[in-house]
Design a protein around this motif. Structure first.
Motif, PDB file in Angstrom:
ATOM      1  N   ARG A 175       0.830  -1.210   0.000  1.00  0.00           N
ATOM      2  CA  ARG A 175       0.000   0.000   0.000  1.00  0.00           C
ATOM      3  C   ARG A 175       0.866   1.262   0.000  1.00  0.00           C
ATOM      4  NH1 ARG A 175      -5.332   0.835   0.830  1.00  0.00           N
ATOM      5  NH2 ARG A 175      -5.868   3.023   1.138  1.00  0.00           N
ATOM      6  N   ARG A 176       1.943   1.233   0.765  1.00  0.00           N
ATOM      7  CA  ARG A 176       2.844   2.393   0.800  1.00  0.00           C
ATOM      8  C   ARG A 176       3.369   2.706  -0.596  1.00  0.00           C
ATOM      9  NH1 ARG A 176       8.114   2.929   0.555  1.00  0.00           N
ATOM     10  NH2 ARG A 176       8.413   0.654   0.588  1.00  0.00           N
ATOM     11  N   LYS A 177       3.784   1.658  -1.326  1.00  0.00           N
ATOM     12  CA  LYS A 177       4.298   1.862  -2.678  1.00  0.00           C
ATOM     13  C   LYS A 177       3.204   2.356  -3.615  1.00  0.00           C
ATOM     14  CE  LYS A 177       7.834  -1.746  -2.272  1.00  0.00           C
ATOM     15  NZ  LYS A 177       8.256  -3.101  -2.736  1.00  0.00           N
ATOM     16  N   ALA A 178       2.004   1.756  -3.492  1.00  0.00           N
ATOM     17  CA  ALA A 178       0.906   2.144  -4.376  1.00  0.00           C
ATOM     18  C   ALA A 178       0.504   3.597  -4.160  1.00  0.00           C
ATOM     19  CB  ALA A 178      -0.294   1.226  -4.144  1.00  0.00           C
ATOM     20  N   GLU A 179       0.541   4.053  -2.906  1.00  0.00           N
ATOM     21  CA  GLU A 179       0.178   5.443  -2.622  1.00  0.00           C
ATOM     22  C   GLU A 179       1.190   6.415  -3.219  1.00  0.00           C
ATOM     23  OE1 GLU A 179      -0.233   5.386   1.584  1.00  0.00           O
ATOM     24  OE2 GLU A 179      -2.380   4.877   1.527  1.00  0.00           O
ATOM     25  N   ILE A 180       2.452   6.014  -3.251  1.00  0.00           N
ATOM     26  CA  ILE A 180       3.476   6.859  -3.880  1.00  0.00           C
ATOM     27  C   ILE A 180       3.165   7.028  -5.369  1.00  0.00           C
ATOM     28  CG2 ILE A 180       5.913   6.983  -4.530  1.00  0.00           C
ATOM     29  CD1 ILE A 180       6.573   5.578  -1.887  1.00  0.00           C
ATOM     30  N   TYR A 181       2.844   5.928  -6.028  1.00  0.00           N
ATOM     31  CA  TYR A 181       2.512   6.004  -7.455  1.00  0.00           C
ATOM     32  C   TYR A 181       1.214   6.795  -7.679  1.00  0.00           C
ATOM     33  CZ  TYR A 181       6.093   2.516  -8.565  1.00  0.00           C
ATOM     34  OH  TYR A 181       7.289   1.861  -8.739  1.00  0.00           O
ATOM     35  N   ALA A 182       0.252   6.605  -6.798  1.00  0.00           N
ATOM     36  CA  ALA A 182      -1.021   7.310  -6.964  1.00  0.00           C
ATOM     37  C   ALA A 182      -0.832   8.818  -6.847  1.00  0.00           C
ATOM     38  CB  ALA A 182      -2.026   6.815  -5.922  1.00  0.00           C
ATOM     39  N   ARG A 183      -0.061   9.243  -5.845  1.00  0.00           N
ATOM     40  CA  ARG A 183       0.201  10.688  -5.684  1.00  0.00           C
ATOM     41  C   ARG A 183       0.935  11.240  -6.890  1.00  0.00           C
ATOM     42  NH1 ARG A 183       1.361   9.168  -0.315  1.00  0.00           N
ATOM     43  NH2 ARG A 183       3.600   9.226  -0.745  1.00  0.00           N
ATOM     44  N   ALA A 184       1.917  10.469  -7.388  1.00  0.00           N
ATOM     45  CA  ALA A 184       2.676  10.924  -8.546  1.00  0.00           C
ATOM     46  C   ALA A 184       1.792  11.045  -9.786  1.00  0.00           C
ATOM     47  CB  ALA A 184       3.843   9.975  -8.823  1.00  0.00           C
ATOM     48  N   ALA A 185       0.776  10.198  -9.884  1.00  0.00           N
ATOM     49  CA  ALA A 185      -0.112  10.219 -11.042  1.00  0.00           C
ATOM     50  C   ALA A 185      -1.323  11.120 -10.839  1.00  0.00           C
ATOM     51  CB  ALA A 185      -0.575   8.796 -11.366  1.00  0.00           C
ATOM     52  N   GLY A 186      -1.474  11.694  -9.646  1.00  0.00           N
ATOM     53  CA  GLY A 186      -2.598  12.581  -9.389  1.00  0.00           C
ATOM     54  C   GLY A 186      -3.919  11.862  -9.230  1.00  0.00           C
ATOM     55  N   VAL A 187      -3.891  10.618  -8.722  1.00  0.00           N
ATOM     56  CA  VAL A 187      -5.126   9.855  -8.511  1.00  0.00           C
ATOM     57  C   VAL A 187      -5.139   9.376  -7.063  1.00  0.00           C
ATOM     58  CG1 VAL A 187      -5.276   9.141 -10.923  1.00  0.00           C
ATOM     59  CG2 VAL A 187      -4.034   7.715  -9.292  1.00  0.00           C
ATOM     60  N   SER A 188      -6.221   8.705  -6.695  1.00  0.00           N
ATOM     61  CA  SER A 188      -6.321   8.145  -5.346  1.00  0.00           C
ATOM     62  C   SER A 188      -6.675   6.675  -5.438  1.00  0.00           C
ATOM     63  CB  SER A 188      -7.370   8.892  -4.523  1.00  0.00           C
ATOM     64  OG  SER A 188      -8.634   8.864  -5.168  1.00  0.00           O
ATOM     65  N   LEU A 189      -6.280   5.920  -4.398  1.00  0.00           N
ATOM     66  CA  LEU A 189      -6.486   4.478  -4.398  1.00  0.00           C
ATOM     67  C   LEU A 189      -7.887   4.111  -3.935  1.00  0.00           C
ATOM     68  CD1 LEU A 189      -3.173   3.096  -2.841  1.00  0.00           C
ATOM     69  CD2 LEU A 189      -3.772   3.312  -5.258  1.00  0.00           C
ATOM     70  N   GLY A 190      -8.399   3.044  -4.551  1.00  0.00           N
ATOM     71  CA  GLY A 190      -9.656   2.460  -4.107  1.00  0.00           C
ATOM     72  C   GLY A 190      -9.386   1.164  -3.364  1.00  0.00           C
ATOM     73  N   ALA A 191     -10.298   0.226  -3.462  1.00  0.00           N
ATOM     74  CA  ALA A 191     -10.154  -1.060  -2.785  1.00  0.00           C
ATOM     75  C   ALA A 191      -9.185  -1.967  -3.542  1.00  0.00           C
ATOM     76  CB  ALA A 191     -11.510  -1.737  -2.658  1.00  0.00           C
ATOM     77  N   PRO A 192      -8.530  -2.883  -2.851  1.00  0.00           N
ATOM     78  CA  PRO A 192      -7.672  -3.832  -3.564  1.00  0.00           C
ATOM     79  C   PRO A 192      -8.506  -4.777  -4.417  1.00  0.00           C
ATOM     80  CG  PRO A 192      -7.794  -4.393  -1.233  1.00  0.00           C
ATOM     81  CD  PRO A 192      -8.465  -3.072  -1.391  1.00  0.00           C
TER      82      PRO A 192
END
Length: 239
Positions: A175-192
């Motif tokens: 999740r930590r890694k996914a949040e880094i990519y999400a912030r860089a792409a300007g999006v937010s994470l949903g459910a796995p």
């Protein structure tokens, strides 16, 4: 003339409907593919092993296969008796190898080599549920007549509790890694969407010991590293 024209039009309409496919239906709308961020998460933990495994036994050489087997059986009987006297549970002692092999004389002459004896070997694998006893049991084996100590290994008897904690840490790492990519792409994470695991317990080290070592040989169990790798796909929330 009017009647003939109407009849011709009706015939054309009937022909058109007859030529059309009977089961033709509109294609269903294509479902859009779910956007996702897929990453791997890793975690590991080193713990002290609580069980040991010793592979030991006896080997005897004799002129005949029978003599070698008899000498080997007598020697192994003494080893097994001493293990029993040491308080080991019979279920923790298992024969791992039993063999009688001809031994050939070395010769530079052509033709088949002559058999000059037979080597009988009997190995047992001993589970030791108290790692502090390993050095003492090696001494017991040697004094009882074991002339081969093939290896010593250590492991965690029940790694499930440790692995459960490591799993949670691996998902948190993903999740930590996914949040880094999400912030860089300007999006937010949903459910796995998908979580898959690749569990890789650390190898059980086998320490090779040639022949019977002297009494009091030091034994270091070290640590075993339990590792988990997870692959997680996180949905991307629609803006």
């Amino acid at each position: 003339m009017m009647l003939s024209l109407r009849t011709s039009l009706a015939a054309l309409l009937v022909s058109a409907f007859a030529a059309a496919p009977l089961h033709a239906q509109p294609a269903p709308p294509t479902q859009p593919q779910q956007s996702a961020i897929t990453v791997t998460g890793e975690a590991h933990k080193s713990v002290a092993p609580d069980i040991a495994q010793i592979e030991a036994g006896v080997s005897n050489m004799a002129k005949t296969a029978r003599s070698a087997a008899e000498a080997n059986n007598l020697a192994m009987g003494k080893v097994l008796l001493e293990l029993k006297n040491a308080g080991l549970d019979p279920k923790d002692i298992q024969t791992s190898r039993l063999s009688i092999q001809p031994q050939y004389a070395s010769s530079n002459r052509p033709g088949p080599s002559e058999i000059n004896g037979y080597l009988a070997s009997n190995m047992v694998t001993v589970q030791v549920r108290d790692t502090a006893r390993v050095a003492g049991l090696i001494d017991t084996l040697v004094q009882a007549g074991a002339n081969e100590i093939r290896g010593i290994g250590f492991r965690v008897a029940d790694p499930s509790k440790v692995l459960d904690d490591v799993r949670a840490e691996a998902v948190a790492d993903a999740r930590r890694k996914a949040e880094i990519y999400a912030r860089a792409a300007g999006v937010s994470l949903g459910a796995p969407l998908v979580i898959s695991e690749d569990t890789q317990p650390g190898p059980m080290p086998m320490r090779k010991m040639v022949m019977a070592q002297s009494a009091g040989a030091p034994v270091a169990p070290g640590e075993e590293t339990l590792s988990v790798t997870v692959l997680v796909s996180w949905a991307i929330k629609a803006p």
